[in-house]
Design a protein around this motif. Structure first.
Motif, PDB file in Angstrom:
ATOM      1  N   GLU A 102      -1.664   1.023   1.763  1.00 19.31           N
ATOM      2  CA  GLU A 102      -0.755   0.942   2.858  1.00 19.31           C
ATOM      3  C   GLU A 102       0.256   0.391   1.534  1.00 19.31           C
ATOM      4  OE1 GLU A 102       0.520   2.401   6.409  1.00 19.31           O
ATOM      5  OE2 GLU A 102      -0.780   2.726   4.935  1.00 19.31           O
ATOM      6  N   ASP A 103      -0.417  -0.546   0.727  1.00 17.56           N
ATOM      7  CA  ASP A 103       0.221  -1.132   0.074  1.00 17.56           C
ATOM      8  C   ASP A 103       0.313  -0.228  -1.370  1.00 17.56           C
ATOM      9  OD1 ASP A 103       1.592  -3.974  -1.866  1.00 17.56           O
ATOM     10  OD2 ASP A 103      -0.620  -3.626  -2.981  1.00 17.56           O
ATOM     11  N   ARG A 104      -0.509  -0.114  -1.956  1.00 15.49           N
ATOM     12  CA  ARG A 104      -0.304   0.865  -3.164  1.00 15.49           C
ATOM     13  C   ARG A 104       1.145   2.190  -2.655  1.00 15.49           C
ATOM     14  NH1 ARG A 104      -2.304  -0.959  -7.694  1.00 15.49           N
ATOM     15  NH2 ARG A 104      -3.981  -3.064  -6.880  1.00 15.49           N
ATOM     16  N   ALA A 105       0.882   2.419  -1.946  1.00 15.84           N
ATOM     17  CA  ALA A 105       1.711   3.515  -1.312  1.00 15.84           C
ATOM     18  C   ALA A 105       3.405   3.288  -1.027  1.00 15.84           C
ATOM     19  CB  ALA A 105       1.637   4.630   0.010  1.00 15.84           C
ATOM     20  N   GLU A 161       6.042  -5.967  -4.138  1.00 13.37           N
ATOM     21  CA  GLU A 161       5.581  -5.322  -5.692  1.00 13.37           C
ATOM     22  C   GLU A 161       4.257  -5.216  -5.110  1.00 13.37           C
ATOM     23  OE1 GLU A 161       7.292  -5.733  -9.587  1.00 13.37           O
ATOM     24  OE2 GLU A 161       7.792  -7.293  -8.862  1.00 13.37           O
ATOM     25  N   SER A 162       3.962  -3.684  -4.908  1.00 14.91           N
ATOM     26  CA  SER A 162       2.549  -2.964  -5.062  1.00 14.91           C
ATOM     27  C   SER A 162       1.352  -3.353  -6.467  1.00 14.91           C
ATOM     28  CB  SER A 162       2.273  -2.112  -4.628  1.00 14.91           C
ATOM     29  OG  SER A 162       3.509  -0.946  -4.243  1.00 14.91           O
ATOM     30  N   GLY A 163       0.324  -3.532  -5.255  1.00 14.43           N
ATOM     31  CA  GLY A 163      -0.930  -3.937  -6.692  1.00 14.43           C
ATOM     32  C   GLY A 163      -0.747  -5.990  -6.883  1.00 14.43           C
ATOM     33  N   PRO A 164      -1.591  -6.145  -7.801  1.00 14.99           N
ATOM     34  CA  PRO A 164      -1.315  -7.333  -7.703  1.00 14.99           C
ATOM     35  C   PRO A 164      -0.564  -8.364  -8.772  1.00 14.99           C
ATOM     36  CG  PRO A 164      -3.237  -6.319  -9.528  1.00 14.99           C
ATOM     37  CD  PRO A 164      -2.470  -5.748  -8.593  1.00 14.99           C
TER      38      PRO A 164
END
Length: 301
Positions: A102-105, A161-164
């Motif tokens: 979900e975060d990446r999308a 923001e998506s990802g790390p």
């Protein structure tokens, strides 16, 4: 669950979300619920087992554990630690991967935040079996940070923001709405994950054990199998392997001595194989069983 808990003492505030997660999983996955309570029990004893209110609370919690253990009967995930550990680990990583998908999308919502945070709580519960692997320590740190970061962004009307990006993994306080909240808003950092020996997944940089892949549409609220039936299948292959004494392995190896690390690695392969069978991932199960056999029969090659 017939035994009701009294109000949680202030000393056990750090355990309240683990107990809430246990309650939420009583009908969803009793194995997960059991180990969340066991984690709370073990850590509660360390925090305060002497004051009257804490003793009373722990006594009731122990009653809950005994009742639940009887309800589960001969469930392999309760009677055999390696099966129970694999069950909890895979459930946690399944939740982690749903949230990460979900975060990446770019789909930021309350259920995703809860899934990240619950995954971190379940990785806490995994410590009842011993120390966490370095990979799972990273999973727990990242999941808790991500829940904090997205929660704070949405609360402040900002777009996460998506990802790390900006991952720090430090300084968490417990929030009363069931998420983790950091003392300060996360800032950008130069932190990057080192790519490892990863199976195929959409998450780059954190190693997910084989068999732990989750479908992209598995939210925290979707009921999950208790594992009572499915673990019986995986355990049938595990039981034969782990019932053999190490000395027999040495004899079978023509005198070759396997180190404790070799046996531990073989157990990991078998655990991953059992976990893969829970998700009907035959290829991964066969691959890991082959690795275990190769390690244990190396001297025959």
């Amino acid at each position: 669950m017939t035994a009701q808990l009294p109000p949680i003492p202030p000393q056990f505030k750090s355990l309240q979300h683990h107990l809430r997660t246990a309650q939420e999983h009583d009908k969803r996955d009793q194995v997960v619920a059991y180990y969340c309570r066991l984690y709370a029990m073990q850590n509660g004893m360390k925090i305060d087992s002497k004051s009257p209110e804490c003793r009373k609370f722990l006594s009731k919690l122990m009653d809950q554990l005994e009742i639940q253990k009887k309800e589960l009967g001969d469930c392999d995930s309760i009677t055999q630690e390696i099966v129970g550990s694999a069950h909890v680990e895979n459930y946690a990583l399944k939740m982690f991967l749903y949230a990460d998908n979900e975060d990446r999308a770019g789909r930021f919502h309350k259920n995703m935040i809860k899934s990240f945070y619950t995954a971190s709580l379940l990785l806490d519960a995994l410590t009842v079996f011993g120390e966490l692997s370095e990979e799972n320590i990273q999973h727990r740190k990242y999941a808790r940070w991500k829940a904090t970061y997205i929660h704070n962004c949405l609360k402040n009307g900002e777009t996460p923001e998506s990802g790390p990006v900006g991952f720090e993994g430090e300084d968490y306080n417990e929030d009363d709405d069931g998420t983790s909240a950091s003392t300060e808003a996360p800032e950008r950092s130069s932190f990057t994950y080192k790519p490892g020996n990863m199976p195929a997944s959409n998450y780059t940089g954190i190693h997910i054990p084989p068999g732990a892949h989750a479908p992209a549409n598995t939210p925290a609220e979707v009921p999950h199998s208790s594992g009572v039936a499915s673990n019986a299948t995986s355990n049938s292959s595990l039981q034969n392997i782990h019932s053999v004494e190490p000395s027999l392995y040495i004899a079978q190896q023509g005198g070759m001595r396997l180190t404790p690390e070799d046996f531990a690695q073989a157990q990991k392969y078998c655990k991953y194989a059992g976990s893969a069978l829970q998700y009907e991932d035959v290829n991964t199960a066969v691959e890991n069983l082959q690795k275990a056999l190769k390690l244990l029969t190396a001297s025959r090659e």
